[in-house]
Design an enzyme around this catalytic site. Structure first.
Site, PDB file in Angstrom:
ATOM      1  CG  LEU A  63      -2.015  -1.061   1.269  1.00 55.44           C
ATOM      2  CD1 LEU A  63      -2.730  -1.026   2.615  1.00 55.44           C
ATOM      3  CD2 LEU A  63      -3.014  -0.865   0.132  1.00 55.44           C
ATOM      4  CB  SER A  65       7.341   2.345   1.464  1.00 55.11           C
ATOM      5  OG  SER A  65       7.585   3.195   0.356  1.00 55.11           O
ATOM      6  CG  ASP A 190       2.957  14.138  11.397  1.00 57.03           C
ATOM      7  OD1 ASP A 190       3.032  15.281  10.886  1.00 57.03           O
ATOM      8  OD2 ASP A 190       3.415  13.120  10.848  1.00 57.03           O
ATOM      9  CG  ASP A 428     -20.074   2.231  31.890  1.00 53.97           C
ATOM     10  OD1 ASP A 428     -19.070   2.135  31.149  1.00 53.97           O
ATOM     11  OD2 ASP A 428     -20.065   2.830  32.978  1.00 53.97           O
ATOM     12  CG  ASP A 464     -10.962 -24.078  24.427  1.00 55.76           C
ATOM     13  OD1 ASP A 464     -10.250 -24.508  25.364  1.00 55.76           O
ATOM     14  OD2 ASP A 464     -11.347 -24.787  23.477  1.00 55.76           O
ATOM     15  CG  ASP A 510     -20.387 -24.946  34.992  1.00 53.42           C
ATOM     16  OD1 ASP A 510     -20.701 -25.796  34.124  1.00 53.42           O
ATOM     17  OD2 ASP A 510     -19.830 -25.229  36.069  1.00 53.42           O
ATOM     18  CG  ASN A 512     -22.142 -29.289  32.548  1.00 57.34           C
ATOM     19  OD1 ASN A 512     -21.452 -28.416  33.080  1.00 57.34           O
ATOM     20  ND2 ASN A 512     -21.721 -29.993  31.503  1.00 57.34           N
ATOM     21  CG  MET A 516     -14.014 -27.069  32.958  1.00 58.35           C
ATOM     22  SD  MET A 516     -13.125 -28.405  32.125  1.00 58.35           S
ATOM     23  CE  MET A 516     -14.194 -29.789  32.556  1.00 58.35           C
TER      24      MET A 516
END
EC number: 2.7.11.1
Length: 535
Positions: A63, A65, A190, A428, A464, A510, A512, A516
């Site tokens: 694009l 340099s 700048d 918020d 995870d 969670d 069950n 986890m």
């Protein structure tokens, strides 16, 4: 590339980095250990990625340099989106800015880290978005959003000059971004048309401020002293090496002058000639070129190009000038449907689940496209009356009142103030008392778009980290805390938040009770936060 500051300014930075996300004065510091309150913000997801960049992206084309490297257009290997990647050579330092060669590379690298830390803290619709950072032996890679519209400079060359409505819409966006930076104690240093990009070539209504390589944190108690910037746009006090954040306002005044007449207020055959004129600070409104330009426009230019920076207007004052209010776009009847949908989604959102907050903010801020965000971005900017890049209680109430004026279908609200208080409580995420841009986008976007299986899977995989198909509290702590501390602190700060807090966060999803969270539980949690309130 970075901010080569005086000793006093460096001292200031130590106090400012941790506070860079405190959005307005009197806000409490963002701190994950403040009363066991975990504050969620999009900067959490900007991190130094492991592995080679070629494993994640492939190059499409170059694009541009510059002095420090190049910018490449790249595509994700595991997705479809295009990104602009700034490639910075580690050996490319400006030797003229340092005397001790042994310290050059170390100092230059510190500047890169400062730029990254600064960029990751910013969340504004008119400021470039940083996604990821890679590093190898030779280069730094900054992965940012890609804007296909090119530079504002190119538009100026092609169009020569702009009518006042177009110019006002451009200046409103630039000043909004600058106002946001200054309220966060950041000076860009700048500002010029080359550092203003357009999202696309067909619209001037979505521009982005880029290139924060010369940016710096500042304090009201210290003056900046580095002579940095570009000749046409540099403020006279910068040449004298004693200045503050209002040097950006001067640069905005120069840009506005150019937009309206097609040439700069301080011209010359070379940089030396230009700087001599800037030092004098004398400019004119040629009658033939300015006779059809409004007095309000000329008055604002005079305020921004006031020679004495102590008397110069602030970015916020410029943003709230008569000219901006008269000529820039405001909410109209065509925005009614989008605004109604946005407020409806905020009303339905249940934000008590921290993991869900973190996930929806990740999806909304990192996985959505510019096109998907376009309408909501326009509404956010129109609701943001003072242009500081945040929505406060008053601005949200005004949004409701606008819909009432249009006889909308949002429904009868007996107590708008109470409704807005509830919205702020739920939406918020970072607990600073305001709704930020990414919070607004994430909560207001159509959930059929936001919650595609691919995006939900990517959000799940973010937490995870061991790819086991289950999220543990240790993984949650790693991701959350790692997000707050970039390049500086330990990645494993579980003691920063109590064990009970992490158990509570995990327990919210969670179902069950195996301590986890699997993918099905994760998906169920995400839908509940948006569907459990009647509309």
């Amino acid at each position: 590339m970075g901010c080569n500051q005086s000793k006093s300014a460096n001292d200031v930075r130590g106090n400012k980095v941790n506070n860079v996300n405190s959005k307005k004065k009197n806000n409490k510091r963002e701190d994950i250990n403040d009363g066991e309150e975990i504050a969620i913000n999009p900067g959490m997801y900007v991190r130094k990625k492991e592995g080679k960049i070629g494993e994640s992206y492939f190059k499409v084309r170059k694009l541009g340099s510059g002095a420090y490297g190049e910018v490449l257009l790249c595509k994700e290997k595991n997705g479809h989106s295009e990104k602009a990647i700034k490639v910075i050579k580690k050996s490319q330092f400006d030797k003229g800015r340092y005397n001790d060669d042994n310290k050059n590379i170390e100092k230059f690298h510190e500047e890169i880290y400062n730029e990254i830390s600064l960029l990751k803290s910013l969340d504004h619709p008119n400021i470039i978005k940083l996604f990821d950072v890679f590093e190898d032996k030779k280069y730094f890679y900054l992965v940012t959003e890609f804007y296909e519209g090119g530079e504002l400079f190119e538009q100026i060359i092609n169009r020569h000059k702009f009518d006042e409505c177009d110019a006002a819409n451009i200046m409103k966006q630039i000043l909004s971004g600058i106002c946001y930076l200054h309220k966060h104690n950041i000076v860009h240093r700048d500002i010029k048309p080359e550092n203003i990009l357009l999202e696309n070539k067909n619209s001037l209504l979505n521009i982005k401020i880029v290139d924060f390589g010369l940016s710096s944190f500042f304090s009201k108690d210290y003056k900046l002293r580095d002579r940095l910037g570009t000749a046409y746009y540099i403020a006279p006090e910068v040449l004298k090496k004693k200045y503050n954040e209002k040097c950006d306002v001067w640069s905005c005044g120069v840009i506005m002058y150019i937009l309206l007449c097609g040439y700069p207020p301080f011209g010359g055959q070379n940089d030396q000639d230009i700087i001599k004129k800037v030092e004098k600070g004398k400019y004119y409104f040629d009658f033939n070129d300015w006779k059809n330009i409004s007095d309000e426009a000329k008055e604002l230019i005079k305020l921004m190009l006031t020679y004495d920076y102590n008397k110069r207007c602030t970015a916020e004052e410029a943003l709230n000038s008569r000219w901006i209010k008269k000529y820039a776009n405001n909410i109209n009847k065509s925005d009614q449907k989008t605004l109604c949908g946005a407020l409806s989604n905020m009303r339905k959102f249940e934000g008590s689940q921290k993991l869900a907050q973190a996930a929806i903010l990740f999806i909304g801020s990192k996985l959505t496209t510019l096109e998907e965000r376009k309408e909501l971005t326009d509404i956010f900017k129109k609701l943001d009356k003072n242009g500081d890049g945040q929505l406060d209680k008053k601005e949200l109430i005004e949004g409701y009142n606008v819909l009432r004026n249009f006889k909308n279908e949002l429904g009868e609200l007996k107590n708008v103030e109470e409704e807005v208080d509830n919205i702020l409580k739920e939406v918020d995420f970072d607990k600073n008392g305001y709704i930020e841009y990414s919070e607004f986008i994430s909560v207001c976007m159509d959930k059929q778009i936001l919650f595609s299986e691919e995006r939900l899977r990517r959000a799940f995989n973010l937490f995870d980290t061991d790819k086991s198909g289950k999220i543990t509290k240790e993984e949650l702590a790693n991701v959350i805390i790692r997000g707050f501390y970039f390049f500086t602190y330990s990645l494993f700060g579980l003691t920063s938040v109590s064990e009970k807090t992490w158990n509570d966060v995990l327990g919210e999803a969670d179902q069950n009770k195996d301590n986890m969270i699997d993918f099905d539980e994760f998906v169920s949690m995400m839908h509940k936060i948006c569907d459990n309130k009647p509309f």
